[in-house]
Design a protein around this motif. Sequence first.
Motif, short mmCIF file in Angstrom:
data_model
loop_
_atom_site.label_atom_id
_atom_site.label_comp_id
_atom_site.label_asym_id
_atom_site.label_seq_id
_atom_site.Cartn_x
_atom_site.Cartn_y
_atom_site.Cartn_z
N VAL A 42 20.23 30.01 -35.17
CA VAL A 42 19.67 31.14 -34.55
C VAL A 42 18.62 32.10 -35.48
N SER A 43 18.76 31.86 -36.62
CA SER A 43 17.88 32.61 -37.85
C SER A 43 16.84 31.50 -38.42
N GLY A 44 17.33 30.20 -38.59
CA GLY A 44 16.45 29.33 -39.10
C GLY A 44 15.37 28.99 -38.08
N ILE A 45 15.37 28.58 -37.00
CA ILE A 45 14.21 28.15 -36.07
C ILE A 45 13.34 29.21 -35.75
N PRO A 46 13.65 30.45 -35.43
CA PRO A 46 12.67 31.45 -35.34
C PRO A 46 11.98 31.72 -36.49
N ALA A 47 12.56 31.59 -37.70
CA ALA A 47 11.87 31.93 -39.02
C ALA A 47 10.88 30.75 -39.26
N ALA A 48 11.03 29.30 -39.11
CA ALA A 48 10.24 28.40 -39.23
C ALA A 48 8.97 28.63 -38.18
N LYS A 49 9.25 28.76 -37.01
CA LYS A 49 8.33 28.76 -36.03
C LYS A 49 7.38 29.87 -36.50
N ALA A 50 7.66 31.12 -36.76
CA ALA A 50 6.98 32.44 -37.12
C ALA A 50 6.01 31.82 -38.39
N LEU A 51 6.77 31.41 -39.48
CA LEU A 51 5.91 31.00 -40.69
C LEU A 51 4.65 30.08 -40.17
N HIS A 52 5.17 28.99 -39.61
CA HIS A 52 4.12 27.80 -39.20
C HIS A 52 3.06 28.79 -38.51
N ALA A 53 3.32 29.50 -37.45
CA ALA A 53 2.45 30.20 -36.66
C ALA A 53 1.26 30.86 -37.67
N ARG A 54 2.00 31.11 -38.65
CA ARG A 54 1.03 31.98 -39.79
C ARG A 54 0.24 31.04 -40.75
N GLY A 55 0.45 29.68 -40.51
CA GLY A 55 -0.44 28.98 -41.49
C GLY A 55 0.21 28.48 -42.57
N ALA A 56 1.54 28.53 -42.91
CA ALA A 56 2.35 28.27 -43.80
C ALA A 56 2.76 26.71 -43.76
N HIS A 57 3.05 26.03 -44.71
CA HIS A 57 3.57 24.75 -44.87
C HIS A 57 5.09 24.88 -44.84
N VAL A 58 5.76 24.70 -43.95
CA VAL A 58 7.25 24.73 -43.62
C VAL A 58 8.09 23.72 -43.85
N THR A 59 9.08 23.70 -44.56
CA THR A 59 9.84 22.46 -44.90
C THR A 59 11.23 23.07 -44.55
N VAL A 60 11.90 22.85 -43.52
CA VAL A 60 13.42 23.06 -43.28
C VAL A 60 14.52 22.05 -43.84
N VAL A 61 15.22 22.64 -44.47
CA VAL A 61 16.56 22.02 -44.97
C VAL A 61 17.77 22.53 -44.53
N ASN A 62 18.72 21.34 -43.99
CA ASN A 62 20.07 21.60 -43.38
C ASN A 62 20.92 20.68 -43.86
N ASP A 63 22.12 21.28 -44.14
CA ASP A 63 23.32 20.39 -44.59
C ASP A 63 23.62 19.48 -43.50
N GLY A 64 23.79 19.71 -42.32
CA GLY A 64 24.20 18.99 -41.29
C GLY A 64 23.22 17.97 -40.71
N ASP A 65 23.73 17.01 -40.01
CA ASP A 65 22.76 16.03 -39.49
C ASP A 65 23.51 15.25 -38.26
#
Length: 480
Positions: free
Chosen positions: A26-49
């Motif tokens: 609920v926090s990571g996905i909106p953060a990744a999208k918001a930063l990507h939309a502003r031109g950042a190179h975003v890498t999401v890391v997650n413990d679970g698979d």
Amino acid sequence: MGSRKVTSSEHLDWQGKHVTVAGLGVSGIPAAKALHARGAHVTVVNDGDDARAREQAAELEALGITVRLGDGATLPEGAELVVTAPGWKPDKPLFTAARAAGLEIWGDVELAWRLRGPDAAPWLAITGTNGKTTTTQMLASILRAAGLRTAAVGNIGVSLLDAVLGDEQYDVLAVELSSYQLHWAPSLRAHSAAVLNLAPDHLDWHGSMEAYAADKGRVYEGNRVACVYNVADKATEDLVREADVEEGCRAIGFTLGTPGPSQLGVVEGILVDRAFVEDRHKNAQELAEVSDVNPPAPHNIANALAAAALARAFGVPARAVRDGLRDFTPDAHRIAHVADVDSVAYVDDSKATNTHAAEASLAAYESIVWIAGGLAKGATFDELVAKSAKRLRGVVLIGQDRALIREALARHAPEVPVVDLDRTDTGAMLAAVQEASRLAVAGDTVLLAPACASMDMFANYNKRGEAFAEAVRGLAGAGA
């Protein structure tokens, strides 16, 4: 690694920045999208698979965001900033590497604070061990009654990022903040804020009660108008004293007793304000009646006073406090009256997942058959039982750690009859309600206030409360 720190002076220039987002959800996905939309190179890391994580990853990868599943420990090459989900513990290897590289670590609240526009709505912030959600919702109801555009956001389930970056324009936001979120929000500066209470909770995450309290106290940092504290809980006032606030910011107390100057309290069934009035040493403003608070249990009246204090700090008129409290309907499983059966009231407070919350719930009734137990999360129950013993008609115990409560009852309330249900299946709730009905007499309250988490038997406290309500309705049907 060639990493460098993103400083606060350049936080609006995201183009080409390498940002690591820790955690999907609920926090990571909106953060990744918001930063990507502003031109950042975003890498999401997650413990679970797992399947859910892969589904979420596919959604982000379709936008051009890099996702690494099953590896939340390694800092990506070239990272300049880490934005984390609030629940990730500070001692994770990812953060150790980030700090070693001189990087800042922000939570979703910090990111929302940094991304808000120059004309953004001010924040009225609420934290505490118990009562946060109810108080935040009460505050939003009061603000709406004053004709203000507002929303209850933050830890309450509505993303702060969505509120800050969305098209909706707000006059003010009612913001619920957890200790986790505050830990990762170093530059947050609210208009006004409240710490409702402090009791041991999440100590495995924070490491100590002192660290937990310090993170709660961050909510006061830089407050402009009011730091609202609980007169009955000295630790909250101590946090106000330690806070670095803007010149002119005031300490405002709330109390279930008669208020002194710069306090809100209760006089002869009336909620009154002696803080935001002219000549507060002589005058008081009537805000609402105790009967306007739903439900009028003591801890909920305290919630209402805290919400009223924040609203008054924002300039809301007294009539809006009354109207907002009257309009407010609490969420399910928070000291909710389910039914009366044979002149016995059945009340669902499944949300009372720790001893502090259960103590407040038990204090609301005179004669109780208490249904308790579940996952203790390291809690002890002697103080709770000793304070509540005189109110107990009987006790029904369920759940994995029920023996801890049984032993405390033997020490502090040996005369109280106890039914120990040696079960952790979901059907145990039906048996618990039936046993409680046998112990209760007319005028009693059968109260589900487990003082424990639910995950030993149920998916969450909502499911536990629903099982209780269903069992009560079955009891009512049988007696019809």
